[in-house]
Enzyme design. Structure first.
Site, PDB file in Angstrom:
ATOM      1  N   ASN A 169       4.116  10.144   7.297  1.00 51.62           N
ATOM      2  CA  ASN A 169       4.200  10.252   8.759  1.00 51.62           C
ATOM      3  C   ASN A 169       5.624  10.200   9.304  1.00 51.62           C
ATOM      4  O   ASN A 169       5.939  10.869  10.274  1.00 51.62           O
ATOM      5  CB  ASN A 169       3.295   9.215   9.433  1.00 51.62           C
ATOM      6  N   GLU A 268       3.705  -2.469   3.532  1.00 53.39           N
ATOM      7  CA  GLU A 268       3.561  -2.172   4.969  1.00 53.39           C
ATOM      8  C   GLU A 268       2.379  -1.223   5.087  1.00 53.39           C
ATOM      9  O   GLU A 268       2.444  -0.076   4.656  1.00 53.39           O
ATOM     10  CB  GLU A 268       4.857  -1.574   5.511  1.00 53.39           C
ATOM     11  N   CYS A 302       1.978   4.206  12.322  1.00 50.59           N
ATOM     12  CA  CYS A 302       1.252   2.979  11.972  1.00 50.59           C
ATOM     13  C   CYS A 302       1.205   2.003  13.125  1.00 50.59           C
ATOM     14  O   CYS A 302       0.254   1.247  13.281  1.00 50.59           O
ATOM     15  CB  CYS A 302       1.914   2.322  10.770  1.00 50.59           C
ATOM     16  N   GLU A 481      10.338  -7.024   6.170  1.00 47.89           N
ATOM     17  CA  GLU A 481      11.613  -6.399   5.852  1.00 47.89           C
ATOM     18  C   GLU A 481      12.399  -6.234   7.143  1.00 47.89           C
ATOM     19  O   GLU A 481      11.856  -6.346   8.235  1.00 47.89           O
ATOM     20  CB  GLU A 481      11.399  -5.062   5.146  1.00 47.89           C
TER      21      GLU A 481
HETATM   22  P1  NAD Z   1      -1.420   6.696   1.428  1.00 54.40           P
HETATM   23  O1  NAD Z   1      -1.677   5.283   1.120  1.00 54.40           O
HETATM   24  O2  NAD Z   1      -2.516   7.683   1.249  1.00 54.40           O
HETATM   25  O3  NAD Z   1      -0.209   7.262   0.537  1.00 54.40           O
HETATM   26  C1  NAD Z   1       1.060   6.666   0.554  1.00 54.40           C
HETATM   27  C2  NAD Z   1       1.775   6.944  -0.752  1.00 54.40           C
HETATM   28  O4  NAD Z   1       1.078   6.272  -1.812  1.00 54.40           O
HETATM   29  C3  NAD Z   1       1.827   8.416  -1.139  1.00 54.40           C
HETATM   30  O5  NAD Z   1       3.100   8.690  -1.673  1.00 54.40           O
HETATM   31  C4  NAD Z   1       0.739   8.532  -2.206  1.00 54.40           C
HETATM   32  O6  NAD Z   1       0.946   9.584  -3.117  1.00 54.40           O
HETATM   33  C5  NAD Z   1       0.862   7.187  -2.887  1.00 54.40           C
HETATM   34  N1  NAD Z   1      -0.340   6.716  -3.594  1.00 54.40           N
HETATM   35  C6  NAD Z   1      -1.630   6.941  -3.265  1.00 54.40           C
HETATM   36  N2  NAD Z   1      -2.447   6.303  -4.147  1.00 54.40           N
HETATM   37  C7  NAD Z   1      -1.651   5.674  -5.045  1.00 54.40           C
HETATM   38  C8  NAD Z   1      -1.887   4.844  -6.174  1.00 54.40           C
HETATM   39  N3  NAD Z   1      -3.120   4.530  -6.576  1.00 54.40           N
HETATM   40  N4  NAD Z   1      -0.819   4.364  -6.852  1.00 54.40           N
HETATM   41  C9  NAD Z   1       0.440   4.649  -6.463  1.00 54.40           C
HETATM   42  N5  NAD Z   1       0.728   5.443  -5.397  1.00 54.40           N
HETATM   43  C10 NAD Z   1      -0.301   5.931  -4.686  1.00 54.40           C
HETATM   44  O7  NAD Z   1      -0.845   6.710   2.921  1.00 54.40           O
HETATM   45  P2  NAD Z   1      -0.492   7.984   3.807  1.00 54.40           P
HETATM   46  O8  NAD Z   1      -1.753   8.693   4.133  1.00 54.40           O
HETATM   47  O9  NAD Z   1       0.622   8.725   3.163  1.00 54.40           O
HETATM   48  O10 NAD Z   1       0.112   7.296   5.127  1.00 54.40           O
HETATM   49  C11 NAD Z   1      -0.665   6.897   6.219  1.00 54.40           C
HETATM   50  C12 NAD Z   1      -0.957   5.405   6.152  1.00 54.40           C
HETATM   51  O11 NAD Z   1       0.279   4.690   6.089  1.00 54.40           O
HETATM   52  C13 NAD Z   1      -1.660   4.863   7.382  1.00 54.40           C
HETATM   53  O12 NAD Z   1      -2.642   3.948   6.976  1.00 54.40           O
HETATM   54  C14 NAD Z   1      -0.552   4.134   8.145  1.00 54.40           C
HETATM   55  O13 NAD Z   1      -0.997   3.105   8.998  1.00 54.40           O
HETATM   56  C15 NAD Z   1       0.257   3.606   7.011  1.00 54.40           C
HETATM   57  N6  NAD Z   1       1.619   3.303   7.452  1.00 54.40           N
HETATM   58  C16 NAD Z   1       1.991   1.997   7.606  1.00 54.40           C
HETATM   59  C17 NAD Z   1       3.265   1.683   8.063  1.00 54.40           C
HETATM   60  C18 NAD Z   1       3.711   0.263   8.263  1.00 54.40           C
HETATM   61  O14 NAD Z   1       4.900   0.055   8.462  1.00 54.40           O
HETATM   62  N7  NAD Z   1       2.842  -0.717   8.244  1.00 54.40           N
HETATM   63  C19 NAD Z   1       4.166   2.718   8.352  1.00 54.40           C
HETATM   64  C20 NAD Z   1       3.742   4.038   8.176  1.00 54.40           C
HETATM   65  C21 NAD Z   1       2.467   4.323   7.713  1.00 54.40           C
END
Ligand code: NAD
Length: 500
Positions: A169, A268, A302, A481
């Site tokens: 995102n 996060e 997020c 962080e």
């Molecule tokens: P996601 O969890 O689907 O993927 C994030 C990353 O993790 C990607 O690079 C993906 O390839 C990798 N990944 C997925 N499964 C994995 C596994 N089993 N092992 C290792 N790596 C793995 O998240 P997304 O769809 O890319 O992002 C959206 C989500 O991120 C939303 O839930 C949002 O709230 C959250 N988010 C949180 C923050 C925060 O600061 N709290 C900030 C931005 C986004």
């Protein structure tokens, strides 16, 4: 630095570029690309992306381990700080390239990426270049029975190789938010960008070389998550710590992977953030802030607001004003400075968000605005566009009100008392952020202490000094962080006691 007007690149009408890995200071490609990266605005293929298998992930981790023992490992804080400044300057110098790559990967409007993503990507390096120069630890003179005493102090040492697993995102912003402090503290990194947004992480490798960062300090492996690059990386025994931003369920999988070898994690995760709007607020500011918190980046933030609680006397006016403001959002070519609402990231994500739109309707929500897919002209008609949507009337138990949707939508509920508003806001398994709109400062302080989240905004949203702690409560994360709090994760304190 270009602020808004930037031409869409020729790649759209030519052969798609290939995006590969960055290992030991060099671009590395697998035998062949593994998947397509599409422009969410048009559905067109913008690049072909390589996928790192377990052997390539091992190459990246070994390069990062070697770099710890090389010149990087012997550099002073001042020298590393100087290199990070050069990286910040390098991003700024190549601003337009980063901007174009980010807009093509995400579909986000150039007006947003030029003011947020790219400048913050550069700022993350300059902030932590400063931070490392003022990092301190404690030291005590202690008494001993022989009267000579001892000097007991702590030093910070890098953890080693940090795996940085990133979402799609805010690709550059969130990745550099982890890479900059990790490098400032003397670690080396292996980054796994999201498969949806591979380009700016690869581009940053070129900037690292131009800045003179030694080979192996910054590495990038492209690929998917489960049973692919992400899992190979987080399970790799050569990784000393994992910092992750993404969905809560993925965070659980990463935490499980990190338990092997008892490695620390910083997580996060997701949110279902509430806004609380009191009748005494400045309504213009509350509407302006809620428009950003609900619709910025097409709701894919997020920290975004998907639940809005409004004090009953203001409820109807607030809903009406929010609807009017949301009707003014402009979808269109993300490269046009006039566009302020982009598409969702992918066809799959749109299917997910539309399933909530359908569910809200089926459960009898009053659809104040939107609820479907807009009718746009070619080539945008093929992209992953969706209407900004506002609902009222659903129960607090509805999945639409409880689950993170991650789209341009919100549900608005009336409340009668401050106590009720606090109870409603806290009724969530998540605890990332909340925005309170009120002119009663005493109430703001009271609620800030009571709401179970990591971040409370009063009469604002997405406003934060990068030195302050950032992170979520409950299922929204583990750890904090930002500023000195990043130092806590990216270093270990070693206790040294010297008998005098
Ligand atoms: P996601 O969890 O689907 O993927 C994030 C990353 O993790 C990607 O690079 C993906 O390839 C990798 N990944 C997925 N499964 C994995 C596994 N089993 N092992 C290792 N790596 C793995 O998240 P997304 O769809 O890319 O992002 C959206 C989500 O991120 C939303 O839930 C949002 O709230 C959250 N988010 C949180 C923050 C925060 O600061 N709290 C900030 C931005 C986004």
């Amino acid at each position: 630095m270009t602020s808004t007007a930037i031409a869409a690149p020729a790649v759209l009408s030519g052969k798609p570029a290939e995006v590969g890995h960055f290992i030991d200071g060099r671009k590395v490609f697998s035998a062949r690309p593994a998947f397509e990266n599409r422009n969410p605005a048009t559905g067109e293929v913008v690049s072909l992306v390589h996928e790192a298998d377990a052997a390539l992930v091992d190459d990246a981790v070994q390069a990062a381990r070697r770099a710890l023992k090389g010149p990087w490992g012997r550099m002073s804080d001042q020298e590393r700080s100087g290199l990070l400044r050069k990286v910040a300057e390098g991003i700024t110098r190549r601003f337009d390239e980063f901007l174009r790559a980010e807009v093509l990967d995400t579909g986000k409007p150039v007006s947003l990426a030029s003011h947020l993503d790219i400048p913050r990507g550069a700022a993350n390096f300059s902030v932590f270049a400063d931070q490392i120069l003022s990092a301190s630890t404690e030291a005590f003179r202690m008494a001993t029975p022989d009267g000579a005493g001892a000097l007991n102090y702590a030093i910070r040492v890098p953890r080693g190789v940090i795996a940085v697993v990133c979402p799609w995102n805010l690709p550059l912003l969130l990745m550099t938010w982890k890479v900059a402090p990790a490098l400032a503290c003397g670690n080396t990194v292996v980054v796994k960008p999201s498969e949806e947004t591979p380009t700016t992480a690869a581009l940053l490798g070129e900037v690292m070389n131009e800045a003179g960062v030694p080979p192996g300090v910054y590495n990038v492996v492209q690929g998917l998550g489960p049973n692919s690059t992400g899992e190979f990386l987080t399970r790799h025994p050569g990784v000393n710590g994992i910092t992750f931003t993404g969905e809560t369920r993925t965070g659980e999988a990463i935490m499980a992977a990190a338990s092997k070898g008892v490695r620390p994690v910083s997580l996060e995760l997701g949110g279902k953030n509430a806004a609380m709007v009191f009748a005494d607020c400045n309504l213009d500011k509350a509407i302006e802030g809620t428009m950003r918190s609900t619709f910025a980046n097409c709701g894919q933030v997020c920290l975004g607001t998907e639940r809005i609680y409004v004090e009953r006397p203001l409820f109807n006016t607030f809903v009406e004003r929010l609807k009017t403001a949301a009707q003014g959002l402009k979808m269109g070519d993300p490269f046009s400075p006039a566009t302020n609402l982009g598409p969702l990231i992918s066809s799959d994500h749109r299917k997910k968000v539309l399933s909530y739109y359908g569910r809200a309707k089926a459960e009898g929500a009053e659809v104040i605005l939107g609820g479907g897919v807009p009718d746009l002209a070619t080539p945008l008609s093929v992209g992953y566009w969706i209407e900004p949507t506002i609902w009222t009337g659903l129960s607090e138990e509805s999945a639409v009100v409880r689950e993170e949707i991650f789209g341009p939508c919100c549900h608005v509920t009336p409340f009668d008392t401050e106590d009720e508003a606090a109870t409603l806001a806290n009724n969530s398994p998540y605890g990332l952020a909340t925005a309170i709109w009120t002119n009663d400062l005493t109430r703001a302080h009271r609620l800030a202490a009571r709401i179970e989240v990591g971040i409370v905004w009063v009469n604002s949203w997405f406003l934060r000094d990068l030195r302050t702690p950032f992170g979520g409560s409950k299922q929204s994360g583990v750890g904090r962080e930002g500023g000195v709090h990043s130092m806590e994760f990216y270093t270990e304190l070693r206790n040294v006691c010297i008998k005098l």
